[in-house]
Design a protein around this motif. Sequence first.
Motif, mmCIF file in Angstrom:
data_model
loop_
_atom_site.group_PDB
_atom_site.id
_atom_site.type_symbol
_atom_site.label_atom_id
_atom_site.label_comp_id
_atom_site.label_asym_id
_atom_site.label_seq_id
_atom_site.Cartn_x
_atom_site.Cartn_y
_atom_site.Cartn_z
ATOM 1 N N GLY A 73 0.807 -1.214 0.000
ATOM 2 C CA GLY A 73 0.000 0.000 0.000
ATOM 3 C C GLY A 73 0.841 1.266 0.000
ATOM 4 N N VAL A 74 1.876 1.283 0.838
ATOM 5 C CA VAL A 74 2.729 2.478 0.918
ATOM 6 C C VAL A 74 3.479 2.686 -0.389
ATOM 7 C CG1 VAL A 74 4.726 3.503 2.061
ATOM 8 C CG2 VAL A 74 2.959 2.377 3.416
ATOM 9 N N HIS A 75 4.034 1.613 -0.954
ATOM 10 C CA HIS A 75 4.780 1.745 -2.204
ATOM 11 C C HIS A 75 3.881 2.242 -3.339
ATOM 12 C CE1 HIS A 75 8.656 0.390 -0.904
ATOM 13 N NE2 HIS A 75 8.208 -0.786 -0.491
ATOM 14 N N LEU A 76 2.659 1.724 -3.427
ATOM 15 C CA LEU A 76 1.739 2.178 -4.475
ATOM 16 C C LEU A 76 1.379 3.652 -4.281
ATOM 17 C CD1 LEU A 76 -0.650 -0.907 -4.808
ATOM 18 C CD2 LEU A 76 1.061 -0.119 -6.458
ATOM 19 N N THR A 77 1.150 4.034 -3.034
ATOM 20 C CA THR A 77 0.827 5.442 -2.754
ATOM 21 C C THR A 77 1.979 6.352 -3.136
ATOM 22 O OG1 THR A 77 -0.652 4.830 -0.944
ATOM 23 C CG2 THR A 77 0.195 7.082 -0.949
ATOM 24 N N LEU A 78 3.213 5.967 -2.781
ATOM 25 C CA LEU A 78 4.369 6.790 -3.122
ATOM 26 C C LEU A 78 4.598 6.844 -4.624
ATOM 27 C CD1 LEU A 78 6.942 5.881 -0.325
ATOM 28 C CD2 LEU A 78 5.630 7.985 -0.583
ATOM 29 N N MET A 79 4.376 5.746 -5.314
ATOM 30 C CA MET A 79 4.504 5.754 -6.774
ATOM 31 C C MET A 79 3.518 6.739 -7.383
ATOM 32 S SD MET A 79 5.009 1.707 -7.692
ATOM 33 C CE MET A 79 4.682 2.014 -9.428
ATOM 34 N N ARG A 80 2.289 6.739 -6.901
ATOM 35 C CA ARG A 80 1.272 7.648 -7.421
ATOM 36 C C ARG A 80 1.634 9.099 -7.124
ATOM 37 N NH1 ARG A 80 -2.648 5.809 -4.768
ATOM 38 N NH2 ARG A 80 -2.776 7.414 -3.142
ATOM 39 N N GLU A 81 2.094 9.365 -5.888
ATOM 40 C CA GLU A 81 2.440 10.735 -5.511
ATOM 41 C C GLU A 81 3.650 11.236 -6.292
ATOM 42 O OE1 GLU A 81 1.004 12.958 -3.382
ATOM 43 O OE2 GLU A 81 -0.675 11.565 -3.391
ATOM 44 N N ARG A 82 4.647 10.401 -6.465
ATOM 45 C CA ARG A 82 5.824 10.816 -7.227
ATOM 46 C C ARG A 82 5.477 11.073 -8.698
ATOM 47 N NH1 ARG A 82 9.160 6.182 -4.164
ATOM 48 N NH2 ARG A 82 9.981 7.443 -2.426
ATOM 49 N N ALA A 83 4.579 10.261 -9.242
ATOM 50 C CA ALA A 83 4.154 10.493 -10.626
ATOM 51 C C ALA A 83 3.409 11.810 -10.767
ATOM 52 C CB ALA A 83 3.292 9.333 -11.108
ATOM 53 N N SER A 84 2.523 12.092 -9.822
ATOM 54 C CA SER A 84 1.751 13.321 -9.904
ATOM 55 C C SER A 84 2.608 14.560 -9.675
ATOM 56 C CB SER A 84 0.605 13.299 -8.876
ATOM 57 O OG SER A 84 1.109 13.399 -7.549
ATOM 58 N N GLY A 85 3.734 14.386 -8.953
ATOM 59 C CA GLY A 85 4.600 15.525 -8.664
ATOM 60 C C GLY A 85 5.925 15.498 -9.383
ATOM 61 N N ARG A 86 6.008 14.752 -10.494
ATOM 62 C CA ARG A 86 7.294 14.569 -11.153
ATOM 63 C C ARG A 86 7.887 15.872 -11.686
ATOM 64 N NH1 ARG A 86 3.201 12.720 -14.187
ATOM 65 N NH2 ARG A 86 3.001 13.374 -16.373
ATOM 66 N N HIS A 87 7.064 16.888 -11.916
ATOM 67 C CA HIS A 87 7.591 18.157 -12.402
ATOM 68 C C HIS A 87 7.792 19.170 -11.280
ATOM 69 C CE1 HIS A 87 7.014 16.693 -16.422
ATOM 70 N NE2 HIS A 87 5.701 16.596 -16.275
ATOM 71 N N GLU A 88 7.577 18.735 -10.023
ATOM 72 C CA GLU A 88 7.650 19.648 -8.893
ATOM 73 C C GLU A 88 8.958 19.552 -8.112
ATOM 74 O OE1 GLU A 88 5.509 22.052 -7.413
ATOM 75 O OE2 GLU A 88 4.655 22.004 -9.417
ATOM 76 N N ILE A 89 9.837 18.631 -8.488
ATOM 77 C CA ILE A 89 11.048 18.446 -7.697
ATOM 78 C C ILE A 89 12.000 19.630 -7.842
ATOM 79 C CG2 ILE A 89 10.892 15.947 -7.689
ATOM 80 C CD1 ILE A 89 13.020 15.877 -9.872
#
Length: 442
Positions: free
Chosen positions: A426-442
């Motif tokens: 669950g945590v890994h899937l959540t982090l994958m989703r969050e990183r994808a949604s914020g990939r241009h925000e780093i």
Amino acid sequence: MPRLIDRLPNDDHTNGWSALLPARTPRPSLVGERDFDWVVIGAGYAGLAAARRLAALQPGKSIAVVESGVAGENASGRNSGFAIDLPHAPSTSAASVEQGHRAIRVGRFALAELERLVRDHRIECDWERRGRYHAAVTSEVASKVLDTYASNLRAWGESYEPLTRDELEGRLGTRYYHAAIYTPGTCLMNPAALVRGLADSLPPEVELFENSPVVEVEFNGPSPFVRTTTGRIRFGKLILAVNAFSASFGVFQDRQIPVLLFASLTKPLTPEQQARLGTDASWGITPAHGVAGSTLRLTADKRLLIRQGFDYSPSLTTNDARRDAARAKHMDLLARRFGHLGGSLDIEHFWMGWLAVSHNHAPAFGQVSDNIYAAACCNGAGIVRHTAAGILIAELANGQRSELTDDFLVQGTASYIPPRPIRDIGVHLTLMRERASGRHEI
């Protein structure tokens, strides 16, 4: 039945904040058999605040604070140095507005207490009320996150200033951000220096033992105790304030998620580089996208700090390959934002630290056994939230529950999280989703 502690904080002696400070002689380790009315495990913000409050509530009682390492070297001294007075509210609703009002009361209570201690004890930690820039790199995140934040700020009656890319360039010296919201209440500091100062100014009723890792505990029975590598304490009541390491003590095992963060601090900028920055003498940026984004600071001594990298860390360990990758990423992200300064942006210090988050963003807090109380899970706002938690858990352990306690627990306590391996998935899937949604925000 006694419990052996299987995981302990491991100071890797890389904390950049403390590397900037003069040498300090730690308090002596616990040696031999001792008896105390109260024991506090952990000398971070929560543990030190709890011990200080116990001394006020229980004059004449003996109080021990047991710290595995040295004050300021573990997680409390490794954060980015933001004492934030306002909550992060992800949505706008009547419930979030009311929760925000109550969270603000808690935050400002803790912030005022810290400011008083810094002033009264003359703690030299570069404490500055500089405010905070909550910044978005892209227009999409600015519209989604910053607009919602502005709506909440208006509903709370808080002052704020929206800023465009051009305005941010004038203040910060970079055009990297599309927009930001500035709020004036945040204080910035060197967190390791703050923790040292709080530890060294404890009341005389409190005895601090450093370099005393707890390796065994007995919380129940007629003679509860904590045992370190060189001593043992029998106690009457105990407060556990070790945040992500609570699970090692059998506490909050299914209520919080350990997260590993990485940070870098550059050498001081040259006079020529400083001349290309904006008008703010020092500043702090928090990312609108909390998982993928980067936290940055220009410190009082003209260094750039960056914190980026948000890893699930159930083992509370990492490896050299991950550290090297995070450091290289920091170099790249600094160059993207400040490459125009010219010269080199050399990283002088790189380190890591752990915090704990809960599924519902509520604290892990309360009585966990007879005469045993615990506070953990700061959800990324440890300086103010854990200062408040330490004060309030000490009061609760003394049979006091105030309106401020109700404010602190407005979201309840940390909710149940399924066990591993379901939790890991669950945590890994959540982090994958969050990183994808914020990939241009780093």
